[in-house]
Write a protein that holds these residues in place. Structure first.
Motif, PDB file in Angstrom:
ATOM      1  N   TRP A  26      -5.994  16.666  -3.604  1.00 21.71           N
ATOM      2  CA  TRP A  26      -7.347  16.231  -3.305  1.00 21.71           C
ATOM      3  C   TRP A  26      -8.053  17.278  -2.436  1.00 21.71           C
ATOM      4  CZ3 TRP A  26      -9.905  15.534   1.204  1.00 21.71           C
ATOM      5  CH2 TRP A  26     -11.137  14.880   1.140  1.00 21.71           C
ATOM      6  N   ASN A  30     -11.387  19.397  -3.403  1.00 22.48           N
ATOM      7  CA  ASN A  30     -12.607  19.131  -2.642  1.00 22.48           C
ATOM      8  C   ASN A  30     -12.912  20.215  -1.609  1.00 22.48           C
ATOM      9  OD1 ASN A  30     -13.787  16.313  -3.322  1.00 22.48           O
ATOM     10  ND2 ASN A  30     -11.579  16.072  -3.399  1.00 22.48           N
ATOM     11  N   TYR A  65     -22.543  18.897  -2.729  1.00 26.47           N
ATOM     12  CA  TYR A  65     -23.092  17.737  -3.425  1.00 26.47           C
ATOM     13  C   TYR A  65     -24.598  17.687  -3.227  1.00 26.47           C
ATOM     14  CZ  TYR A  65     -18.244  16.369  -3.686  1.00 26.47           C
ATOM     15  OH  TYR A  65     -16.892  16.350  -3.945  1.00 26.47           O
ATOM     16  N   THR A  70     -24.102  11.215  -5.911  1.00 24.51           N
ATOM     17  CA  THR A  70     -23.204  12.114  -6.643  1.00 24.51           C
ATOM     18  C   THR A  70     -21.852  12.188  -5.947  1.00 24.51           C
ATOM     19  OG1 THR A  70     -25.093  13.420  -7.364  1.00 24.51           O
ATOM     20  CG2 THR A  70     -22.931  14.451  -7.538  1.00 24.51           C
ATOM     21  N   VAL A  74     -18.124  10.972  -7.524  1.00 27.63           N
ATOM     22  CA  VAL A  74     -16.947  11.843  -7.604  1.00 27.63           C
ATOM     23  C   VAL A  74     -15.782  11.219  -6.851  1.00 27.63           C
ATOM     24  CG1 VAL A  74     -15.996  14.075  -6.893  1.00 27.63           C
ATOM     25  CG2 VAL A  74     -18.273  13.964  -7.939  1.00 27.63           C
ATOM     26  N   GLN A  75     -16.020  10.742  -5.655  1.00 31.06           N
ATOM     27  CA  GLN A  75     -14.948  10.176  -4.846  1.00 31.06           C
ATOM     28  C   GLN A  75     -14.470   8.826  -5.384  1.00 31.06           C
ATOM     29  OE1 GLN A  75     -13.276  11.999  -2.678  1.00 31.06           O
ATOM     30  NE2 GLN A  75     -14.732  13.609  -3.172  1.00 31.06           N
ATOM     31  N   THR A  77     -13.770   8.154  -8.422  1.00 26.51           N
ATOM     32  CA  THR A  77     -12.675   8.482  -9.339  1.00 26.51           C
ATOM     33  C   THR A  77     -11.396   8.737  -8.564  1.00 26.51           C
ATOM     34  OG1 THR A  77     -14.269   9.440 -10.872  1.00 26.51           O
ATOM     35  CG2 THR A  77     -11.968  10.044 -11.180  1.00 26.51           C
ATOM     36  N   TRP A  78     -11.495   9.527  -7.495  1.00 23.91           N
ATOM     37  CA  TRP A  78     -10.326   9.789  -6.653  1.00 23.91           C
ATOM     38  C   TRP A  78      -9.806   8.487  -6.050  1.00 23.91           C
ATOM     39  CZ3 TRP A  78      -7.434  14.001  -6.350  1.00 23.91           C
ATOM     40  CH2 TRP A  78      -7.982  15.232  -6.705  1.00 23.91           C
TER      41      TRP A  78
END
Length: 116
Positions: A26, A30, A65, A70, A74-75, A77-78
């Motif tokens: 991660w 990121n 970002y 947005t 994205v986060q 999904t994580w």
């Protein structure tokens, strides 16, 4: 359009299951390299919790970002992947310990009935 600044918006802060479970991957994904400290033995036991708690803030500060929406997409999904991995790990651990308990019980019963 909200511009990404070094000040972390309050709606970005919070627990990140992806950062907790997939810490070093991660972090690389990121552009946040503090999670790589999980490779330090014993320290990593505490550090994974810090990564889970502070991960969103680090990702916001190091990412590019365009807005909070947005970032959250994205986060999300994580977070989903991390939560699934956490649940699977807990279930797997429970099954493992149940299996070990059953095997040990069978061995002890076998030894006690055979006269050893």
């Amino acid at each position: 359009m909200e511009e990404n600044s070094k000040v972390t918006p309050t709606e970005v802060k919070g627990w990140n299951w992806g950062a907790f479970m997939f810490n070093w991957m991660w972090g690389i994904g990121n552009k946040s390299y503090l999670p790589l400290l999980v490779f330090i033995p014993l320290f990593n036991i505490v550090w994974i919790f810090i990564v889970g708690a502070k991960g969103n803030e680090w990702a916001w500060e190091n990412g590019d970002y365009k807005d909070v929406a947005t970032f959250k997409a994205v986060q999300a999904t994580w977070n989903r992947a991390g939560l699934v991995a956490f649940v699977v790990a807990i279930i797997g651990s429970l099954l493992y310990f149940m299996f070990i308990g059953i095997i040990m019980s069978l061995v002890v019963n076998s030894l006690s009935t055979s006269g050893y």
